[in-house]
Design a protein around this motif. Structure first.
Motif, PDB file in Angstrom:
ATOM      1  N   GLN A  79      -5.393   9.658   9.080  1.00 14.19           N
ATOM      2  CA  GLN A  79      -4.182   9.067   8.505  1.00 14.19           C
ATOM      3  C   GLN A  79      -3.547   8.147   9.530  1.00 14.19           C
ATOM      4  O   GLN A  79      -3.852   8.220  10.725  1.00 14.19           O
ATOM      5  CB  GLN A  79      -3.197  10.133   8.046  1.00 14.19           C
ATOM      6  CG  GLN A  79      -2.537  10.888   9.175  1.00 14.19           C
ATOM      7  CD  GLN A  79      -1.518  11.922   8.685  1.00 14.19           C
ATOM      8  OE1 GLN A  79      -1.628  12.454   7.591  1.00 14.19           O
ATOM      9  NE2 GLN A  79      -0.528  12.193   9.503  1.00 14.19           N
ATOM     10  N   THR A 212      -8.113  10.401  17.205  1.00 11.12           N
ATOM     11  CA  THR A 212      -9.038  10.835  16.158  1.00 11.12           C
ATOM     12  C   THR A 212      -9.291  12.340  16.255  1.00 11.12           C
ATOM     13  O   THR A 212      -9.154  13.064  15.263  1.00 11.12           O
ATOM     14  CB  THR A 212     -10.382  10.077  16.295  1.00 11.12           C
ATOM     15  OG1 THR A 212     -10.132   8.673  16.213  1.00 11.12           O
ATOM     16  CG2 THR A 212     -11.361  10.492  15.225  1.00 11.12           C
ATOM     17  N   ARG A 232     -12.100  16.601  27.633  1.00 10.98           N
ATOM     18  CA  ARG A 232     -12.232  16.115  29.004  1.00 10.98           C
ATOM     19  C   ARG A 232     -10.851  15.796  29.571  1.00 10.98           C
ATOM     20  O   ARG A 232     -10.517  16.201  30.666  1.00 10.98           O
ATOM     21  CB  ARG A 232     -13.130  14.876  29.041  1.00 10.98           C
ATOM     22  CG  ARG A 232     -13.518  14.478  30.433  1.00 10.98           C
ATOM     23  CD  ARG A 232     -14.675  13.530  30.447  1.00 10.98           C
ATOM     24  NE  ARG A 232     -14.357  12.268  29.800  1.00 10.98           N
ATOM     25  CZ  ARG A 232     -15.233  11.306  29.600  1.00 10.98           C
ATOM     26  NH1 ARG A 232     -16.500  11.463  29.992  1.00 10.98           N
ATOM     27  NH2 ARG A 232     -14.885  10.189  29.010  1.00 10.98           N
ATOM     28  N   SER A 233     -10.033  15.078  28.774  1.00 11.56           N
ATOM     29  CA  SER A 233      -8.656  14.793  29.209  1.00 11.56           C
ATOM     30  C   SER A 233      -7.712  15.208  28.098  1.00 11.56           C
ATOM     31  O   SER A 233      -7.874  14.764  26.968  1.00 11.56           O
ATOM     32  CB  SER A 233      -8.445  13.301  29.451  1.00 11.56           C
ATOM     33  OG  SER A 233      -9.531  12.747  30.134  1.00 11.56           O
ATOM     34  N   TRP A 518      -8.718   3.259  26.910  1.00 13.35           N
ATOM     35  CA  TRP A 518      -9.470   2.171  26.268  1.00 13.35           C
ATOM     36  C   TRP A 518      -8.722   0.858  26.336  1.00 13.35           C
ATOM     37  O   TRP A 518      -9.313  -0.205  26.176  1.00 13.35           O
ATOM     38  CB  TRP A 518      -9.907   2.539  24.854  1.00 13.35           C
ATOM     39  CG  TRP A 518      -8.820   2.871  23.867  1.00 13.35           C
ATOM     40  CD1 TRP A 518      -8.421   4.103  23.466  1.00 13.35           C
ATOM     41  CD2 TRP A 518      -8.019   1.951  23.108  1.00 13.35           C
ATOM     42  NE1 TRP A 518      -7.415   4.017  22.529  1.00 13.35           N
ATOM     43  CE2 TRP A 518      -7.151   2.702  22.285  1.00 13.35           C
ATOM     44  CE3 TRP A 518      -7.941   0.548  23.056  1.00 13.35           C
ATOM     45  CZ2 TRP A 518      -6.228   2.115  21.417  1.00 13.35           C
ATOM     46  CZ3 TRP A 518      -7.019  -0.036  22.188  1.00 13.35           C
ATOM     47  CH2 TRP A 518      -6.186   0.745  21.384  1.00 13.35           C
TER      48      TRP A 518
HETATM   49  P1  NAP Z   1     -10.112   7.672  22.270  1.00 13.68           P
HETATM   50  O1  NAP Z   1      -8.645   7.642  22.257  1.00 13.68           O
HETATM   51  O2  NAP Z   1     -10.836   6.729  23.146  1.00 13.68           O
HETATM   52  O3  NAP Z   1     -10.550   9.166  22.571  1.00 13.68           O
HETATM   53  C1  NAP Z   1     -11.889   9.486  22.835  1.00 13.68           C
HETATM   54  C2  NAP Z   1     -11.963  10.889  23.339  1.00 13.68           C
HETATM   55  O4  NAP Z   1     -13.322  11.213  23.583  1.00 13.68           O
HETATM   56  C3  NAP Z   1     -11.221  11.099  24.640  1.00 13.68           C
HETATM   57  O5  NAP Z   1     -10.586  12.343  24.606  1.00 13.68           O
HETATM   58  C4  NAP Z   1     -12.336  11.062  25.664  1.00 13.68           C
HETATM   59  O6  NAP Z   1     -12.049  11.723  26.860  1.00 13.68           O
HETATM   60  C5  NAP Z   1     -13.420  11.774  24.895  1.00 13.68           C
HETATM   61  N1  NAP Z   1     -14.757  11.563  25.430  1.00 13.68           N
HETATM   62  C6  NAP Z   1     -15.458  10.415  25.485  1.00 13.68           C
HETATM   63  N2  NAP Z   1     -16.648  10.636  26.059  1.00 13.68           N
HETATM   64  C7  NAP Z   1     -16.704  11.942  26.373  1.00 13.68           C
HETATM   65  C8  NAP Z   1     -17.666  12.787  26.999  1.00 13.68           C
HETATM   66  N3  NAP Z   1     -18.832  12.305  27.429  1.00 13.68           N
HETATM   67  N4  NAP Z   1     -17.371  14.096  27.171  1.00 13.68           N
HETATM   68  C9  NAP Z   1     -16.187  14.588  26.747  1.00 13.68           C
HETATM   69  N5  NAP Z   1     -15.248  13.850  26.158  1.00 13.68           N
HETATM   70  C10 NAP Z   1     -15.499  12.543  25.978  1.00 13.68           C
HETATM   71  O7  NAP Z   1     -10.700   7.410  20.780  1.00 13.68           O
HETATM   72  P2  NAP Z   1     -10.045   7.789  19.384  1.00 13.68           P
HETATM   73  O8  NAP Z   1      -9.487   9.148  19.416  1.00 13.68           O
HETATM   74  O9  NAP Z   1     -11.067   7.478  18.348  1.00 13.68           O
HETATM   75  O10 NAP Z   1      -8.834   6.801  19.239  1.00 13.68           O
HETATM   76  C11 NAP Z   1      -8.987   5.420  19.539  1.00 13.68           C
HETATM   77  C12 NAP Z   1      -7.794   4.674  18.999  1.00 13.68           C
HETATM   78  O11 NAP Z   1      -7.927   4.502  17.589  1.00 13.68           O
HETATM   79  C13 NAP Z   1      -6.471   5.383  19.145  1.00 13.68           C
HETATM   80  O12 NAP Z   1      -5.950   5.322  20.424  1.00 13.68           O
HETATM   81  C14 NAP Z   1      -5.635   4.678  18.102  1.00 13.68           C
HETATM   82  O13 NAP Z   1      -5.181   3.447  18.546  1.00 13.68           O
HETATM   83  C15 NAP Z   1      -6.657   4.468  17.000  1.00 13.68           C
HETATM   84  N6  NAP Z   1      -6.531   5.587  16.042  1.00 13.68           N
HETATM   85  C16 NAP Z   1      -5.371   5.625  15.320  1.00 13.68           C
HETATM   86  C17 NAP Z   1      -5.189   6.658  14.462  1.00 13.68           C
HETATM   87  C18 NAP Z   1      -3.917   6.713  13.695  1.00 13.68           C
HETATM   88  O14 NAP Z   1      -3.297   5.734  13.359  1.00 13.68           O
HETATM   89  N7  NAP Z   1      -3.471   7.865  13.380  1.00 13.68           N
HETATM   90  C19 NAP Z   1      -6.146   7.654  14.307  1.00 13.68           C
HETATM   91  C20 NAP Z   1      -7.315   7.571  15.049  1.00 13.68           C
HETATM   92  C21 NAP Z   1      -7.495   6.530  15.920  1.00 13.68           C
HETATM   93  P3  NAP Z   1     -11.402  10.897  28.095  1.00 13.68           P
HETATM   94  O15 NAP Z   1      -9.990  10.620  27.684  1.00 13.68           O
HETATM   95  O16 NAP Z   1     -11.530  11.812  29.243  1.00 13.68           O
HETATM   96  O17 NAP Z   1     -12.203   9.652  28.252  1.00 13.68           O
END
Ligand code: NAP
Length: 567
Positions: A79, A212, A232-233, A518
């Protein structure tokens, strides 16, 4: 110079769409005015705006419907975290009055339904070819035309190209050894299969705790037999307090919709319903701060929370007060103190990574079927046929969900072989990080526009509002060019360098660049570390773009139509 060989020409087939027959390269027929890449909110509005201006436009979309990020990201719990009444198009009063949002934060299905409604209402589909992935976009200097080639080999030529490829559309699956051996199912959150995935009775692993992951985890925990979260974080998560919208509240908002949109355009973040603070967190007593943070916590809005004070993203001492408030919330929500401590972020200032808004995220760890694994202390070593190994322990699972994010902001542009003057590849030109003028154009890539590209407010704003601003600017630019007999526009390298310096200078006054995220490309191994969005504020950025246009497109080079180009 990039040249299209005879062999290549033979490979390129005539591309036909319902409304227009597009010519092969070298054919005498008229090229299109514009190709739009992507049919998300950026691509849809581009098609609408440019076709209304009388231009011939073809849009290519890799997915099989409109909606972009909301078409791809159909994972459970998906969402928006910008309020529905604001996260929507403002270009049509009829549209914003007639569409009925049901929730404060719309779920993915509702936003996708909205995108489909817009496509139908404005008759956009006849300009969009679905299931069409663009493989390359190359500039033909003598002809002053772009050649856009699909993965199928079909091609089309156009005077202008608009890249509406999105900032979070290239998924990242980490390179963990053994994934191919896994006998269960694995899914990346943004490549979710159509239809429900049933987790009932299953053992599930989620890797990743960004925006996500924090949405998926509470939903999957409800049905899975066992859920193991690999963190991880830890991230800061504020409660979203999502709810049904009250019809009276919606009616009174809609009565002032044009004013609210204008207020958003003149704001810092592109959101109307937030008052910008004038006080530092350090101006208040601890009790006053607590009361202010609590009131904003109860509001359930991540941008509102970060606007509690005017210095949360520039002053670490101020930021610490907000971070500690959220850590106290985590400790209050999670029963096991060890788990609570593991969930408390200490490695970054709150908001310097995207602040998440969730629903009962922390409370989910009180469930007996949910286990948190510290993947920082014990990184995932490998994937086996049965599960994942971390810290020497094998966690057996049936499903692995990768909520591991994206090659953000530049990934989708680098995936396409984009070649400008002299056959120079955009990927090569950006090998030390993206450089743009206003996030709209790149020197050496004439007549190619980025929509919400790096160097613009983009992901640090209400992105639909920023999309509309960019597309309106581009549409005005094309109209001005037509009226004044200009055939080509291109970013001046000096103006671009000055803009990049300004973007960095503004970012360097904040806490953002010091944090691995990112936003800085730190999540992708080997990616140059550059803080990519512009954080100087929406109102200021819009004003600057308007002044540039009014000043004869200052910082851009314009050339009249019909002037031969040096080969
Ligand atoms: P993200 O913020 O980049 O999170 C990725 C996660 O995966 C992080 O916790 C990261 O840990 C972890 N990860 C990656 N490689 C890993 C590994 N080898 N081992 C363990 N953990 C690992 O990606 P996202 O959650 O898809 O979100 C991306 C962006 O999309 C958001 O910041 C937002 O702007 C947008 N989004 C918006 C919504 C919304 O509107 N509600 C929803 C979803 C996404 P580290 O932090 O340690 O790297």
């Amino acid at each position: 110079m990039y040249a299209c060989t005879d062999k290549k020409r033979q490979e390129l087939r005539v591309l036909e769409t319902s409304n227009v027959t597009l010519e092969t390269i070298g054919a005498a027929a008229q090229p299109l005015d514009a190709v739009v890449v992507g049919a998300g909110f950026a691509g849809m509005y581009s098609v609408h705006r440019l076709t209304r201006q009388g231009l011939s436009v073809q849009c290519f979309e890799a997915g099989d419907d409109v909606g972009g990020t909301w078409w791809w990201n159909r994972y459970p719990g998906a969402q928006c975290d910008v309020e529905s009444l604001e996260y929507s198009y403002g270009f049509s009063e009829e549209l914003q009055q007639s569409w009925r949002w049901t929730r404060k934060y719309a779920a993915q299905a509702e936003i996708l339904a909205y995108a489909r409604h817009v496509a139908d209402r404005f008759d956009l589909r006849r300009h969009i070819r679905f299931g069409a992935r663009v493989a390359s976009v190359a500039y033909d200097e003598p002809q002053r035309l772009w050649t856009v080639v699909l993965a199928t080999g079909e091609a089309v030529r156009a005077r202008f190209v608009l890249m509406g490829t999105g900032n979070l559309s290239t998924p990242r699956v980490p390179d963990i050894p053994g994934l191919a051996d896994f006998k269960g199912t694995w899914i990346h959150s943004s490549r979710w299969p159509k239809g429900e995935v049933d987790f009932t009775g299953k053992r599930v692993a989620v890797i990743g705790t960004g925006s996500t992951g924090i949405q998926i985890i509470p939903v999957v925990a409800r049905t899975a037999r066992q859920l193991v979260v690999f963190q991880r974080s830890p991230n800061f998560v504020v409660q979203a307090f999502n709810r049904d919208l009250d019809p009276q509240g919606v009616a009174s908002y809609k009565a002032k919709y044009p004013q609210m949109r204008e207020r958003a355009r003149q704001s810092e973040l592109g959101v109307a319903d937030i008052d910008m603070p004038t006080r530092s967190a350090l101006d208040d007593t601890p009790e006053q701060r607590e009361a202010r943070y609590e009131a904003l916590w109860q509001r359930g809005s991540h941008p509102a929370f970060l606007c509690a004070y005017n210095d949360l993203l520039v002053n670490k001492a101020s930021n610490d007060t907000a971070a500690e408030f959220v850590r106290r919330k985590i400790r209050a929500a999670v029963k096991d103190p060890k788990v609570a401590e593991l969930l408390c972020p200490h490695d970054h200032p709150i908001g310097a990574k995207r602040l998440c808004a969730g629903t009962d995220y922390y409370e989910t760890y009180n469930r007996p079927n949910v286990k948190l694994v510290d993947a920082r202390a014990h990184p995932i070593e490998k994937i086996t046929a049965r599960g994942l190994v971390s810290g020497g322990v094998e966690h057996e699972v049936d499903v692995i969900i990768f909520a591991t994010g994206f090659d953000a902001m530049t990934g989708a542009l680098r995936e396409i072989d984009i070649r400008g003057r002299g056959g120079v590849a955009l990927a090569q030109q950006w090998s030390s990080g993206p450089a743009t003028y206003l996030g709209l154009m790149v020197a050496g890539f004439p007549n190619l526009f980025l929509i919400t590209g790096p160097g613009s407010p983009s992901v640090k704003s209400n992105v639909i509002l920023s999309i509309e601003q960019h597309v309106d600017w581009i549409a005005r630019c094309l109209d001005d060019m037509r009226r004044t007999g200009q055939g080509l526009i291109e970013a001046d390298p000096l103006a671009q360098a000055q803009w990049v310096a300004h973007v960095n200078e503004v970012a360097d006054r904040t806490l953002y660049p010091q944090t691995d995220s990112w936003y800085t490309g730190a999540n992708v191994p080997g990616k140059p570390r550059v803080f990519m969005p512009y954080v100087g504020g929406i109102a200021r950025y819009r004003r600057h773009c308007d002044e540039v246009a009014a000043d004869g497109y200052r910082g851009f080079r314009l050339q009249p139509s019909g002037v031969a180009q040096p080969a």
